[in-house]
Design an enzyme around this catalytic site. Sequence first.
Site, PDB file in Angstrom:
ATOM      1  N   LEU A 145       0.873  -1.174   0.000  1.00 60.08           N
ATOM      2  CA  LEU A 145       0.000   0.000   0.000  1.00 60.08           C
ATOM      3  C   LEU A 145       0.911   1.225   0.000  1.00 60.08           C
ATOM      4  CD1 LEU A 145      -2.708  -0.805   2.732  1.00 60.08           C
ATOM      5  CD2 LEU A 145      -3.011  -0.885   0.259  1.00 60.08           C
ATOM      6  N   ASP A 146       0.484   2.289  -0.669  1.00 56.40           N
ATOM      7  CA  ASP A 146       1.244   3.535  -0.610  1.00 56.40           C
ATOM      8  C   ASP A 146       1.354   3.990   0.841  1.00 56.40           C
ATOM      9  OD1 ASP A 146       1.427   3.565  -3.365  1.00 56.40           O
ATOM     10  OD2 ASP A 146      -0.271   4.921  -3.638  1.00 56.40           O
ATOM     11  N   ARG A 147       2.412   4.735   1.127  1.00 54.54           N
ATOM     12  CA  ARG A 147       2.644   5.194   2.495  1.00 54.54           C
ATOM     13  C   ARG A 147       1.428   5.915   3.085  1.00 54.54           C
ATOM     14  NH1 ARG A 147       7.704   9.154   4.273  1.00 54.54           N
ATOM     15  NH2 ARG A 147       7.199   9.252   6.493  1.00 54.54           N
TER      16      ARG A 147
END
Length: 320
Positions: A145-147
């Site tokens: 997942l993106d940060r």
Amino acid sequence: MTTTAPTTPGVQLLEVSPEYAGQRIDNFLLARLKGVPKTLIYRILRKGEVRVNKGRIKPEYKLQAGDIVRVPPVRVPERDEPVPLAQGLLQRLEASIIFEDKALIVINKPCGIAVHGGSGLTYGVIEAFRQLRPDCKELELVHRLDRDTSGLLMIAKKRSMLRHLHMALRGDGIDKRYMALVRGNWAASIKQVRAPLGKSNLRSGERMVEVDEEEGKESVTVFKVLRRFGDFATLIEAKPITGRTHQIRVHTLHAGHCIAGDTKYGDDDFSKEIRDLGGKRLFLHAYMLTVPLPDGGELKLQAPVDEMWAKTVERLSAPI
């Protein structure tokens, strides 16, 4: 996997056991040389310092049982060398676990925490869980997942579960659903966005993803309206059929409705209005997951949004 005696100091000769057959050599090395920068691993591959059965190979080479992999001398942190992480962060991630058994951990990842170290970060979720679960020697991220995206994230505790879930991800076995708060009134007729995506680098070195009809990879996202806030904003569900980098963020933008709080693909004025309501985050959350299990069963999970998200939506709903 067995290790034979090194022929020269620091050189490793690794024999590939059947359970690792089919894995790419680059991924094999990344998993085994934990703490070694990814750029160094690709450099020793590119220079031919890594050999398989005494021959040069490409990073995409797929290993076979019985292969002998020669790894040149590289400095690998000792296994008992802990990543110095704050207790508060470790406690926060421990509290984020919503499912755990002998083979799998699923967490509700908080916004703002990277899934792994790199790009200037010394730690991420996976490094934290290797400290939280020191007896689990095969902990690996199943996906990313993106940060700044929150929500359901899977961590395999066993190699067999990792392989099973990767096979399911390559097919259509895993159903992932996201919630996103987007600008404007999303038309009910927009049920799907099919737009090929390609990567490009800006002068600053920052990587961006954009719709590229000629050279982009096929990318499909299915959408559904969950709630409307007049013409100002819409809460939508996004189901990615393909798994491209930043896919949902770029597909919503392509549809004319960027996500609130998106500093890369968003609208500054819209994001500021959401921030003024208390929403100081990216409004993208992986809230639902359906996973096939090796025994034929099915795991269905949902993750609640954080307090900031909930209060912002509550304020959006309040009468003016």
